[in-house]
Design a protein around this motif. Structure first.
Motif, short mmCIF file in Angstrom:
data_model
loop_
_atom_site.label_atom_id
_atom_site.label_comp_id
_atom_site.label_asym_id
_atom_site.label_seq_id
_atom_site.Cartn_x
_atom_site.Cartn_y
_atom_site.Cartn_z
N ALA A 54 18.62 -43.90 32.36
CA ALA A 54 19.71 -43.14 31.93
C ALA A 54 21.06 -44.17 31.55
CB ALA A 54 20.63 -42.47 33.13
N HIS A 55 20.77 -45.69 31.74
CA HIS A 55 21.75 -46.44 31.25
C HIS A 55 23.09 -46.62 32.11
CE1 HIS A 55 18.53 -47.86 28.53
NE2 HIS A 55 18.79 -46.71 27.81
N SER A 56 23.10 -46.05 33.30
CA SER A 56 24.35 -45.69 34.07
C SER A 56 25.18 -46.90 34.34
CB SER A 56 24.18 -45.14 35.23
OG SER A 56 23.00 -45.74 35.93
N LEU A 57 24.32 -48.41 34.29
CA LEU A 57 25.10 -49.33 34.58
C LEU A 57 26.09 -49.69 33.40
CD1 LEU A 57 25.29 -51.88 36.23
CD2 LEU A 57 23.52 -53.02 34.96
N GLY A 58 25.69 -49.48 32.20
CA GLY A 58 26.59 -49.85 30.92
C GLY A 58 27.72 -48.62 31.17
N ASP A 59 27.52 -47.65 31.76
CA ASP A 59 28.43 -46.50 31.96
C ASP A 59 29.45 -47.00 32.74
OD1 ASP A 59 27.28 -44.70 30.06
OD2 ASP A 59 26.33 -43.93 31.40
N ALA A 60 28.72 -47.55 33.87
CA ALA A 60 29.97 -48.11 35.09
C ALA A 60 30.82 -49.16 34.53
CB ALA A 60 28.98 -48.61 36.15
N PHE A 61 30.35 -50.05 33.71
CA PHE A 61 31.22 -51.10 33.14
C PHE A 61 31.90 -50.59 31.82
CE2 PHE A 61 28.42 -53.86 35.56
CZ PHE A 61 29.25 -54.71 36.09
N ALA A 62 31.74 -49.51 31.33
CA ALA A 62 32.54 -48.94 30.25
C ALA A 62 32.01 -49.83 29.20
CB ALA A 62 33.80 -48.72 30.39
N SER A 63 30.84 -50.40 29.09
CA SER A 63 30.72 -51.17 27.82
C SER A 63 28.94 -51.44 27.91
CB SER A 63 31.04 -52.67 28.39
OG SER A 63 30.46 -53.57 27.30
N PRO A 64 28.50 -51.39 26.55
CA PRO A 64 26.97 -51.08 26.34
C PRO A 64 26.48 -52.65 26.92
CG PRO A 64 28.26 -51.55 24.36
CD PRO A 64 29.18 -51.19 25.11
N ILE A 65 25.10 -52.37 27.37
CA ILE A 65 24.36 -53.38 27.90
C ILE A 65 23.23 -53.51 27.11
CG2 ILE A 65 23.52 -54.70 29.86
CD1 ILE A 65 25.68 -53.54 31.54
N GLY A 66 22.46 -52.85 27.37
CA GLY A 66 21.00 -52.94 26.72
C GLY A 66 19.92 -53.84 27.31
N ASN A 67 18.75 -53.80 26.69
CA ASN A 67 17.79 -54.35 26.98
C ASN A 67 17.62 -56.12 26.71
OD1 ASN A 67 15.22 -54.36 28.72
ND2 ASN A 67 13.90 -53.90 26.90
N HIS A 68 18.84 -56.42 26.70
CA HIS A 68 18.85 -58.01 26.44
C HIS A 68 20.04 -58.58 27.40
CE1 HIS A 68 16.20 -58.09 23.25
NE2 HIS A 68 16.70 -56.99 22.70
N ILE A 69 20.00 -59.58 28.12
CA ILE A 69 20.60 -60.01 29.10
C ILE A 69 22.19 -60.35 28.11
CG2 ILE A 69 21.51 -62.04 30.58
CD1 ILE A 69 18.45 -62.39 31.17
N ARG A 70 23.21 -59.66 28.89
CA ARG A 70 24.73 -59.72 28.45
C ARG A 70 25.50 -60.37 29.28
NH1 ARG A 70 28.63 -54.83 26.48
NH2 ARG A 70 30.22 -56.41 25.96
N CYS A 71 26.59 -61.14 29.14
CA CYS A 71 27.76 -61.88 29.81
C CYS A 71 28.75 -60.65 29.90
CB CYS A 71 27.89 -63.10 29.29
SG CYS A 71 29.02 -63.67 30.48
N MET A 72 29.01 -60.51 31.08
CA MET A 72 29.92 -59.37 31.56
C MET A 72 31.26 -59.77 31.85
SD MET A 72 27.97 -56.76 30.58
CE MET A 72 29.21 -55.48 30.71
N ALA A 73 31.12 -61.14 32.58
CA ALA A 73 32.50 -61.83 33.04
C ALA A 73 31.92 -63.11 33.29
CB ALA A 73 33.01 -61.11 34.30
N PRO A 74 32.87 -64.08 33.75
CA PRO A 74 32.45 -65.29 34.07
C PRO A 74 31.43 -65.15 35.28
CG PRO A 74 34.66 -65.22 33.83
CD PRO A 74 34.30 -63.84 33.60
N ASN A 75 30.10 -65.76 35.13
CA ASN A 75 29.16 -65.94 36.46
C ASN A 75 28.29 -64.55 36.23
OD1 ASN A 75 29.47 -68.39 37.08
ND2 ASN A 75 31.17 -68.06 38.55
N LEU A 76 28.91 -63.62 35.60
CA LEU A 76 28.10 -62.29 35.53
C LEU A 76 27.18 -61.98 34.43
CD1 LEU A 76 27.67 -59.61 37.47
CD2 LEU A 76 29.74 -58.82 36.69
N PHE A 77 26.16 -61.61 34.45
CA PHE A 77 25.37 -61.14 33.73
C PHE A 77 24.64 -59.92 33.91
CE2 PHE A 77 25.83 -65.77 33.28
CZ PHE A 77 26.18 -66.19 32.11
#
Length: 337
Positions: A54-77
């Motif tokens: 359901a991709h709820s992780l992207g919903d939690a961050f209010a930002s799309p993530i997807g099936n490729h590693i994405r940097c969300m914040a310093p040290n956080l992927f």
């Protein structure tokens, strides 16, 4: 016996793999994201992986993530595993491998069967389990901590059983094929409990040398997958590296489901670090309705403390608003200790 306080910071510092699970709707994804933020803010390089389609992780961050590693914040992927993409990648790998073994007249039928397999029951889970295993196996040098926002124990338990299932499957596949007797001698050494990563697998190596090139390729492929699953299981079972954290709310159904899950993981040798009890109502409320809810909640909290007395616990109060976006997740993370 009173339960101890769950120390999230200690887990962040001393573990390399955290599995965060729980019944749907209890705040599991929010908790996993908050733990990841807390670890990243403490200076650890973190990969947060969601297996939720359901991709709820992207919903939690209010930002799309997807099936490729994405940097969300310093040290956080972050990474959201997509079951459909994983199946396509999985079947493409199978197709590439089988091209080496199938003749031209067989390959068209093989491609047809692979297309049908894409829709078969269990195809998504098989692909996800292999990807999870590879993430566990391959990311230790790239990240200090990997956190899985995972289905409630299902993937974990099946991942533990894969080496045995695979050994039984290969044995059953080959026992009716009189041409595969020598290959069967190699695959007999895929049985549980063997140190498949040891370079001194004399019976395997000796039998493997006697195989024809095609059978040797098959054996090497199966041995490689078997070793992958064994390594993943070894990490999952290592209490010095891995911890499973359950998230629940003080309600009857989450208590029952968490109880079954904890028992299953304990039986399988998976280290359970403790429980986060989320959305705890304040004890002082106005109105008869909320007073009744608080009384019901207290009965559930007493049951939780009795049922899970051997596990460390951490209570999180009910928040006034939804937890969404990096700033809100970071604020929530401050409640973890």
């Amino acid at each position: 016996m009173a339960s101890s306080e769950l120390n999230i910071d200690d887990l962040i510092r001393h573990r390399s793999l955290l599995m965060v699970g729980g019944k749907g709707g209890v705040g599991k994804t929010t908790s996993a994201a908050a733990i990841a933020c807390r670890a990243a803010d403490a200076g650890r390089k973190v990969l947060l992986v969601s297996t939720d389609p359901a991709h709820s992780l992207g919903d939690a961050f209010a930002s799309p993530i997807g099936n490729h590693i994405r940097c969300m914040a310093p040290n956080l992927f972050a990474l959201e595993l997509d079951p459909d993409e994983e199946v396509d990648r999985y079947l493409e790998n199978v197709s590439t491998q089988m091209r080496r073994f199938a003749g031209p007249d067989q390959f068209k039928e093989l491609e047809k069967q692979l297309r049908l397999s894409r829709q078969s029951p269990g195809a998504q889970e098989a692909a996800l389990l292999e990807r999870i295993s590879r993430i566990i196996d391959e990311t230790s040098n790239d990240y200090d901590l990997v956190i899985f926002d995972t289905a409630p124990t299902g993937h974990t338990l099946r991942l533990l059983s894969l080496p045995e299932i695979m050994a039984a499957w290969t044995s059953g596949l080959l026992k009716h094929n009189h041409k595969a007797q020598q290959l069967g001698k190699v695959l007999d050494h895929l049985s549980p409990g063997k140190d498949l990563d040891s370079p001194l697998q004399d019976p395997v190596e000796h039998a493997n040398r006697d195989l024809d090139p095609r059978s040797r390729q098959i054996a090497d492929t199966l041995l490689a997958r078997q070793r992958l699953f064994h390594r993943a299981r070894r990490v999952l079972s290592d209490a010095d590296k891995t911890a499973f954290i359950f998230v629940m709310t003080p309600e009857k159904l989450p208590i029952l489901e968490t109880g079954r899950a904890v028992d299953s993981l304990n039986d399988s040798g998976i280290p359970v670090a403790g429980i986060i009890i989320n959305r705890v109502l304040p004890t002082k409320v106005d109105g008869a309705f909320f007073a009744a809810r608080v009384m019901t909640q207290q009965r559930h909290l007493d049951e939780i403390k009795d049922r899970f007395h051997a596990l460390a616990m951490l209570s999180i109060p009910l928040q006034e608003d939804d937890v969404q976006g990096l700033d809100a997740i970071r604020d929530f993370s401050r409640l973890l200790g």
